[in-house]
Design a protein around this motif. Sequence first.
Motif, PDB file in Angstrom:
ATOM      1  N   UNK A  29      32.651   5.713 -61.755  1.00  0.00           N
ATOM      2  CA  UNK A  29      31.522   6.492 -61.246  1.00  0.00           C
ATOM      3  C   UNK A  29      31.877   7.206 -59.940  1.00  0.00           C
ATOM      4  N   UNK A  30      32.647   6.560 -59.093  1.00  0.00           N
ATOM      5  CA  UNK A  30      33.057   7.214 -57.841  1.00  0.00           C
ATOM      6  C   UNK A  30      34.001   8.379 -58.121  1.00  0.00           C
ATOM      7  N   UNK A  31      34.894   8.214 -59.085  1.00  0.00           N
ATOM      8  CA  UNK A  31      35.844   9.280 -59.405  1.00  0.00           C
ATOM      9  C   UNK A  31      35.159  10.483 -60.050  1.00  0.00           C
ATOM     10  N   UNK A  53      18.985  -0.366 -60.687  1.00  0.00           N
ATOM     11  CA  UNK A  53      18.465   0.559 -61.694  1.00  0.00           C
ATOM     12  C   UNK A  53      18.728   0.120 -63.130  1.00  0.00           C
ATOM     13  N   UNK A  54      19.814  -0.635 -63.351  1.00  0.00           N
ATOM     14  CA  UNK A  54      20.194  -0.986 -64.720  1.00  0.00           C
ATOM     15  C   UNK A  54      20.272  -2.479 -64.970  1.00  0.00           C
ATOM     16  N   UNK A  55      20.023  -3.285 -63.930  1.00  0.00           N
ATOM     17  CA  UNK A  55      20.112  -4.726 -64.091  1.00  0.00           C
ATOM     18  C   UNK A  55      21.539  -5.233 -63.932  1.00  0.00           C
ATOM     19  N   UNK A  56      21.674  -6.562 -63.925  1.00  0.00           N
ATOM     20  CA  UNK A  56      22.994  -7.169 -63.729  1.00  0.00           C
ATOM     21  C   UNK A  56      23.982  -6.742 -64.809  1.00  0.00           C
ATOM     22  N   UNK A  58      24.079  -4.101 -66.359  1.00  0.00           N
ATOM     23  CA  UNK A  58      24.448  -2.700 -66.236  1.00  0.00           C
ATOM     24  C   UNK A  58      25.852  -2.526 -65.694  1.00  0.00           C
ATOM     25  N   UNK A  59      26.321  -3.513 -64.940  1.00  0.00           N
ATOM     26  CA  UNK A  59      27.689  -3.458 -64.409  1.00  0.00           C
ATOM     27  C   UNK A  59      28.738  -3.651 -65.501  1.00  0.00           C
ATOM     28  N   UNK A  60      28.302  -4.109 -66.669  1.00  0.00           N
ATOM     29  CA  UNK A  60      29.233  -4.369 -67.763  1.00  0.00           C
ATOM     30  C   UNK A  60      29.065  -3.381 -68.915  1.00  0.00           C
ATOM     31  N   UNK A  61      28.472  -2.192 -68.619  1.00  0.00           N
ATOM     32  CA  UNK A  61      28.360  -1.175 -69.652  1.00  0.00           C
ATOM     33  C   UNK A  61      29.752  -0.670 -70.028  1.00  0.00           C
ATOM     34  N   UNK A  62      30.076  -0.738 -71.292  1.00  0.00           N
ATOM     35  CA  UNK A  62      31.411  -0.367 -71.748  1.00  0.00           C
ATOM     36  C   UNK A  62      32.377  -1.528 -71.820  1.00  0.00           C
ATOM     37  N   UNK A  63      31.916  -2.724 -71.425  1.00  0.00           N
ATOM     38  CA  UNK A  63      32.824  -3.878 -71.420  1.00  0.00           C
ATOM     39  C   UNK A  63      33.210  -4.299 -72.832  1.00  0.00           C
ATOM     40  N   UNK A  64      32.298  -4.121 -73.790  1.00  0.00           N
ATOM     41  CA  UNK A  64      32.561  -4.583 -75.157  1.00  0.00           C
ATOM     42  C   UNK A  64      33.771  -3.867 -75.757  1.00  0.00           C
ATOM     43  N   UNK A  65      33.792  -2.527 -75.611  1.00  0.00           N
ATOM     44  CA  UNK A  65      34.924  -1.777 -76.173  1.00  0.00           C
ATOM     45  C   UNK A  65      36.209  -2.114 -75.431  1.00  0.00           C
ATOM     46  N   UNK A  66      36.103  -2.366 -74.125  1.00  0.00           N
ATOM     47  CA  UNK A  66      37.288  -2.722 -73.351  1.00  0.00           C
ATOM     48  C   UNK A  66      37.823  -4.089 -73.773  1.00  0.00           C
ATOM     49  N   UNK A 128      27.456   6.892 -68.049  1.00  0.00           N
ATOM     50  CA  UNK A 128      26.149   7.316 -68.551  1.00  0.00           C
ATOM     51  C   UNK A 128      25.036   6.977 -67.567  1.00  0.00           C
ATOM     52  N   UNK A 129      25.126   5.813 -66.927  1.00  0.00           N
ATOM     53  CA  UNK A 129      24.101   5.403 -65.970  1.00  0.00           C
ATOM     54  C   UNK A 129      24.049   6.305 -64.747  1.00  0.00           C
ATOM     55  N   UNK A 130      25.220   6.757 -64.288  1.00  0.00           N
ATOM     56  CA  UNK A 130      25.263   7.660 -63.134  1.00  0.00           C
ATOM     57  C   UNK A 130      24.600   8.994 -63.457  1.00  0.00           C
ATOM     58  N   UNK A 131      24.907   9.556 -64.617  1.00  0.00           N
ATOM     59  CA  UNK A 131      24.345  10.852 -65.004  1.00  0.00           C
ATOM     60  C   UNK A 131      22.833  10.757 -65.179  1.00  0.00           C
TER      61      UNK A 131
END
Length: 312
Positions: A29-31, A53-56, A58-66, A128-131
């Motif tokens: 998100x910073x990049x 904004x997205x809950x705890x 939310x920090x793991x969005x995309x973790x499943x595919x990773x 997605x959360x940043x946008x």
Amino acid sequence: SLPAKLINGGIAGLIGVTCVFPIDLAKTRLQNQQNGQRMYTSMSDCLIKTIRSEGYFGMYRGAAVNLTLVTPEKAIKLAANDFFRHHLSKDGKKLTLLREMLAGCGAGTCQVIVTTPMEMLKIQLQDAGRIAAQKKLMAAQAQLPPSAAEPVVERRTTATQITRELLHSKGIAGLYKGLGATLLRDVPFSIVYFPLFANLNKLGQKDPNAKAPFYVSFLSGCVAGSTAAVAVNPCDVIKTRLQSLQRGVNEDTYSGILDCTKKIWQKEGPTAFLKGAYCRALVIAPLFGIAQVVYFLGIAEFLLDMLPQRRA
């Protein structure tokens, strides 16, 4: 054995990613945020706002595919490096620095087969959360009704949906967008990381034929990983921007590596290429430290050795 190497690499990747994924999300998100509508000022600010904004989780969005793809990625990377080191050595003699770098180059080239689609999907979900938050903020500042921004916030895509859309619209090439930038990042990373780790790890070996203590392997992995991560961070920024399919309000789009480099340099300055560098160092250091400890402890060999005993 090759199965043991693959299992070791997979276990190491799963443990490492689970521990550091929130920092990796902050890095992405910073990049991706450009001058103008900036949502986050630092890693901690990004994580705090994400939780609010997205809950705890939310920090793991995309973790499943990773977590799904990190096992083959790390397995290929570590096993390929061992493979090239073995074939580049002459009669078991110590490898020269050049040959160590060539082995790392081979490992980095092999891993992009899995890394590119994994990063492609992960970045879409992480950003997605940043946008959505940016568009909601812009709507509030413009005093638009909340319903104007609501669909953007509530609609969440999955890695499966993104994969289907890309395959339908662009074919397999859609999943490999940013392949050139990924090579520019991962090949130099491996060229720096593997020789540096090997030489740092040797400093802790009392006997050339014995393994270094686990804490030496861990620290060597951390130092080598963070050093290599910061060294290739400009390439990582370019890769992240190129692989992002959606843009925030008034954010640039890019046609390729050179176009992306030029626009970042002109509009954001040279320091923009260091965005997320400390986040990336914090991600890579423990990730590769854990990976090397698991790899060198030989957990897979222990598990494979236990199977015949259990059957008996």
